[in-house]
Design an enzyme around this catalytic site. Structure first.
Site, PDB file in Angstrom:
ATOM      1  N   HIS A   1      -8.335  -3.678   8.909  1.00 47.35           N
ATOM      2  CA  HIS A   1      -7.910  -3.560   7.510  1.00 47.35           C
ATOM      3  C   HIS A   1      -6.706  -4.448   7.212  1.00 47.35           C
ATOM      4  O   HIS A   1      -5.918  -4.790   8.094  1.00 47.35           O
ATOM      5  CB  HIS A   1      -7.660  -2.094   7.107  1.00 47.35           C
ATOM      6  CG  HIS A   1      -6.411  -1.465   7.642  1.00 47.35           C
ATOM      7  ND1 HIS A   1      -6.245  -0.099   7.744  1.00 47.35           N
ATOM      8  CD2 HIS A   1      -5.248  -1.996   8.102  1.00 47.35           C
ATOM      9  CE1 HIS A   1      -5.048   0.173   8.221  1.00 47.35           C
ATOM     10  NE2 HIS A   1      -4.418  -0.964   8.449  1.00 47.35           N
TER      11      HIS A   1
ATOM     12  N   GLU B   1      -9.853  -0.829   3.681  1.00 45.32           N
ATOM     13  CA  GLU B   1     -10.550  -0.348   4.866  1.00 45.32           C
ATOM     14  C   GLU B   1     -11.944  -0.967   4.951  1.00 45.32           C
ATOM     15  O   GLU B   1     -12.548  -1.280   3.910  1.00 45.32           O
ATOM     16  CB  GLU B   1     -10.710   1.180   4.772  1.00 45.32           C
ATOM     17  CG  GLU B   1      -9.399   1.955   4.658  1.00 45.32           C
ATOM     18  CD  GLU B   1      -8.685   2.113   5.986  1.00 45.32           C
ATOM     19  OE1 GLU B   1      -8.505   1.118   6.708  1.00 45.32           O
ATOM     20  OE2 GLU B   1      -8.306   3.241   6.297  1.00 45.32           O
TER      21      GLU B   1
ATOM     22  N   ASP C   1       0.845  -1.198   0.000  1.00 45.44           N
ATOM     23  CA  ASP C   1       0.000   0.000   0.000  1.00 45.44           C
ATOM     24  C   ASP C   1       0.874   1.240   0.000  1.00 45.44           C
ATOM     25  O   ASP C   1       2.064   1.168   0.285  1.00 45.44           O
ATOM     26  CB  ASP C   1      -0.993  -0.002   1.179  1.00 45.44           C
ATOM     27  CG  ASP C   1      -0.341  -0.320   2.516  1.00 45.44           C
ATOM     28  OD1 ASP C   1       0.900  -0.249   2.612  1.00 45.44           O
ATOM     29  OD2 ASP C   1      -1.066  -0.644   3.461  1.00 45.44           O
TER      30      ASP C   1
ATOM     31  N   ASN D   1      -8.625  -1.376  12.780  1.00 41.66           N
ATOM     32  CA  ASN D   1     -10.016  -1.484  12.319  1.00 41.66           C
ATOM     33  C   ASN D   1     -10.236  -2.740  11.473  1.00 41.66           C
ATOM     34  O   ASN D   1     -11.249  -2.868  10.803  1.00 41.66           O
ATOM     35  CB  ASN D   1     -10.403  -0.236  11.504  1.00 41.66           C
ATOM     36  CG  ASN D   1      -9.516  -0.059  10.283  1.00 41.66           C
ATOM     37  OD1 ASN D   1      -8.562  -0.814  10.079  1.00 41.66           O
ATOM     38  ND2 ASN D   1      -9.828   0.926   9.459  1.00 41.66           N
TER      39      ASN D   1
HETATM   40  P1  PGA Z   1       0.963  -1.778  12.857  1.00 36.00           P
HETATM   41  O1  PGA Z   1       0.004  -1.512  11.630  1.00 36.00           O
HETATM   42  O2  PGA Z   1       1.783  -2.982  12.498  1.00 36.00           O
HETATM   43  O3  PGA Z   1       1.806  -0.532  12.937  1.00 36.00           O
HETATM   44  O4  PGA Z   1       0.126  -2.021  14.046  1.00 36.00           O
HETATM   45  C1  PGA Z   1      -0.785  -2.525  11.099  1.00 36.00           C
HETATM   46  C2  PGA Z   1      -1.737  -1.953  10.092  1.00 36.00           C
HETATM   47  O5  PGA Z   1      -2.279  -0.847  10.303  1.00 36.00           O
HETATM   48  O6  PGA Z   1      -1.996  -2.617   9.088  1.00 36.00           O
END
Ligand code: PGA
Length: 244
Positions: A138, A143, A67, A136
């Site tokens: 995702h 999302e 992404d 959330n």
């Molecule tokens: P994080 O992010 O590893 O920093 O918790 C995960 C994500 O938002 O996909």
């Protein structure tokens, strides 16, 4: 989905790195889609150490960006490609020419998404997806709600993702672009092997929803129940049952 509990974040990193190293040994030119974010960083460090010791050769991997924020200028320090290059490509000795980008500065973002899809298709699909779990639910920037067939596309970030991403850039939500490109759910769910890395108590509730199902667009990670082979590596803090 298989669950591999790890006691600590360090144990999570060792377990995940060993899985990834086994896959690279079996298929040195595997097509791998690679998450940024905080969770996988320790895993990438372990892999980099193995490469440094000569125990692992990752130089032939074909790497796909998961992404990217949309609209950043060249050299912007918030580039997720730059993060992936620093955390994964360089320590693992992978030439940048082996990487397929989601270009932040694309003039025609839709065309850039179709070009990415074509590159994944040409590679024969993903052999491995290394993913983190958003607060959330995702995957990448798919999302909620994201359908299981959601394609590679431009997305608007949810307020939760803006808040969680702000932590990467000094805590200021104004530093987080509002739009992004993400590899589609369709490509991620077709990966032949998926490693979902989950760490920390703040992820407990959403991990439980992803693991328990049912698959729903409201928790994009719950679609992983439909993927061919998924291994969730989660530390004790992220697991409601406190295992192991
Ligand atoms: P994080 O992010 O590893 O920093 O918790 C995960 C994500 O938002 O996909």
């Amino acid at each position: 989905m298989d669950l591999l509990p790890a006691k600590t974040p360090a144990a999570l990193a060792e377990t995940a790195a060993s899985r990834i190293a086994d896959l690279i040994a079996a298929r040195p030119d595997a097509a791998v889609v690679v998450a940024t974010g905080n969770t996988p960083l320790a895993t990438y460090r372990v892999l980099g150490e193995r490469v440094g010791r000569g125990d692992l050769d990752a130089s032939r991997l074909r790497v796909f960006q998961l992404d990217e924020y949309l609209g950043l200028g060249h050299g912007d320090d918030r580039s997720l490609y730059g993060w992936m290059a620093r955390a994964f490509l360089h320590p693992l000795g992978i030439p940048e020419r082996n990487a397929v980008r989601l270009p932040s500065g694309a003039v025609d973002p839709d065309a850039a998404c179709r070009a990415y899809d074509a590159a994944v298709r040409d590679a024969g699909g993903f052999d491995l997806a290394i993913l983190g779990l958003g607060p959330n639910g995702h995957l990448g920037f798919n999302e909620p709600p994201s359908d299981r067939a959601a394609p590679t596309r431009v997305v608007t970030l949810s307020p939760e993702s803006v808040a969680s991403n702000a932590a990467y850039w000094g805590g200021d939500p104004a530093r987080v672009p509002r739009q992004a490109l993400t590899a589609g759910m369709d490509l991620l769910l077709a990966a032949r092997h998926t490693l979902l890395l989950v760490s920390g108590a703040p992820k407990r509730a959403i991990l439980r929803r992803a693991l328990d199902g049912p698959p729903t667009a409201d928790v994009p990670a719950s679609w992983l129940h439909l993927a061919p082979k998924v291994t969730v590596v989660a530390d004790r803090a992220a697991l409601t049952d406190g295992a192991p």
